[in-house]
Enzyme design. Sequence first.
Site, PDB file in Angstrom:
ATOM      1  N   LYS A  87       0.888  -1.310  -0.030  1.00 38.40           N
ATOM      2  CA  LYS A  87      -0.040   0.012   0.065  1.00 38.40           C
ATOM      3  C   LYS A  87       0.704   1.090   0.053  1.00 38.40           C
ATOM      4  O   LYS A  87       0.691   2.100  -0.706  1.00 38.40           O
ATOM      5  CB  LYS A  87      -0.958   0.179   1.212  1.00 38.40           C
ATOM      6  CG  LYS A  87      -2.248  -0.974   0.852  1.00 38.40           C
ATOM      7  CD  LYS A  87      -2.750  -1.033   2.482  1.00 38.40           C
ATOM      8  CE  LYS A  87      -4.019  -2.311   2.136  1.00 38.40           C
ATOM      9  NZ  LYS A  87      -4.596  -3.014   3.349  1.00 38.40           N
ATOM     10  N   ASP A  99     -11.652   2.935   3.606  1.00 36.07           N
ATOM     11  CA  ASP A  99     -12.165   1.370   3.604  1.00 36.07           C
ATOM     12  C   ASP A  99     -13.483   1.134   3.140  1.00 36.07           C
ATOM     13  O   ASP A  99     -14.044   0.346   3.115  1.00 36.07           O
ATOM     14  CB  ASP A  99     -11.562   0.689   4.955  1.00 36.07           C
ATOM     15  CG  ASP A  99     -10.508  -0.281   4.686  1.00 36.07           C
ATOM     16  OD1 ASP A  99      -9.952  -0.702   3.687  1.00 36.07           O
ATOM     17  OD2 ASP A  99      -9.594  -0.511   5.794  1.00 36.07           O
ATOM     18  N   GLN A 101      -5.088  -1.201   9.694  1.00 36.53           N
ATOM     19  CA  GLN A 101      -4.828  -2.511   8.950  1.00 36.53           C
ATOM     20  C   GLN A 101      -5.735  -3.409   9.805  1.00 36.53           C
ATOM     21  O   GLN A 101      -5.478  -3.655  11.065  1.00 36.53           O
ATOM     22  CB  GLN A 101      -3.412  -2.825   8.862  1.00 36.53           C
ATOM     23  CG  GLN A 101      -3.502  -4.364   8.046  1.00 36.53           C
ATOM     24  CD  GLN A 101      -3.714  -4.439   6.509  1.00 36.53           C
ATOM     25  OE1 GLN A 101      -3.599  -3.352   5.803  1.00 36.53           O
ATOM     26  NE2 GLN A 101      -4.457  -5.322   6.084  1.00 36.53           N
TER      27      GLN A 101
END
Length: 294
Positions: free
Chosen positions: A53, A120, A97
């Site tokens: 990422k 997200d 995460q």
Amino acid sequence: MSTIIDGKAFSANLRADLAKKVTILKDKHNITPGLAVILVGEDPASQVYVRSKGKQTAEAGMNSYEHKLDESTSQEDLLALIDKLNNDADVHGILVQLPLPKHIDEFTVINAVAAHKDVDGFHLSNVGLLSTGGEGIVPCTPLGSTMLLKDQLGNLSGKKAIVIGRSNIVGKPMLALLLKESCTVTIAHSRTQNLEDECRQADIVVAAVGIPEMVKGDWIKPGATVIDVGINRIEKEDGSTKLVGDVDFGTASEVAGAITPVPGGVGPMTIACLLHNAVQQACRINGIEMDDLA
Ligand code: NAD
């Protein structure tokens, strides 16, 4: 043989287009989109994801802020960091995460991220906006899967789709996105009866189960489009490992009209869509139309 849907090439184009938009944002508006990623603990798979990422964020010309916290970090300290990032004008997207260590409550943490920085798309407010057809932030993997479907099929309206799996991060948002595209959607899960028959009715099959090669070729309607979200590492006879999806690619690719491979299908779309969401939010926060950046 089916058309192989090349998610690797599609995501590379998407990232290249985002990089151009980032250049325009910098040159014309003096804004550099910033994405903060928080990793708590040492989970090896999470470390790999966070590294890619960070790399792809930087390659798109964006600012990448990585926060690596010790496994023993308290929930209070994690929430304090999120609060700081929520109030940092250089940060347009925040990703925590998952999974988090057991002593930290995921629901509390996900909903502590400011909804407009929740790249997200897991915050309750974004979940609500997606299911009511509003303009929120869409979870990356279902967003990428929908982009591939639209690229392959054009208009999805009226198509019969089945989503196998009802998780909050893939199955349910995929259901909402397909409904938004005016598909007739069946959502299947571990208690579904006659799954194979349900599957055979569908023009579009999205498999997000986590069971290696579960969906066989004879479950697929001839000519259907198959999106395999699954990522499973299995052991080969010689002891080495390989990645396979939730669809048995060998048999399914003989029946389907088009199919995503694993790896190289949905997988690379997820990070590309994360970058898309971060650039989109940098635009929205600053009142800029993303589509005008051309
Ligand atoms: P999950 O474990 O949260 O959910 C799995 C779902 O499958 C559940 O809703 C369950 O009801 C359903 N299920 C289980 N057994 C079933 C059966 N026998 N028949 C029908 N349904 C059944 O998983 P998830 O997080 O949604 O992930 C699903 C898969 O997608 C995994 O392989 C995961 O690694 C992969 N994944 C890939 C990406 C990506 O970037 N490509 C992102 C997220 C998840």
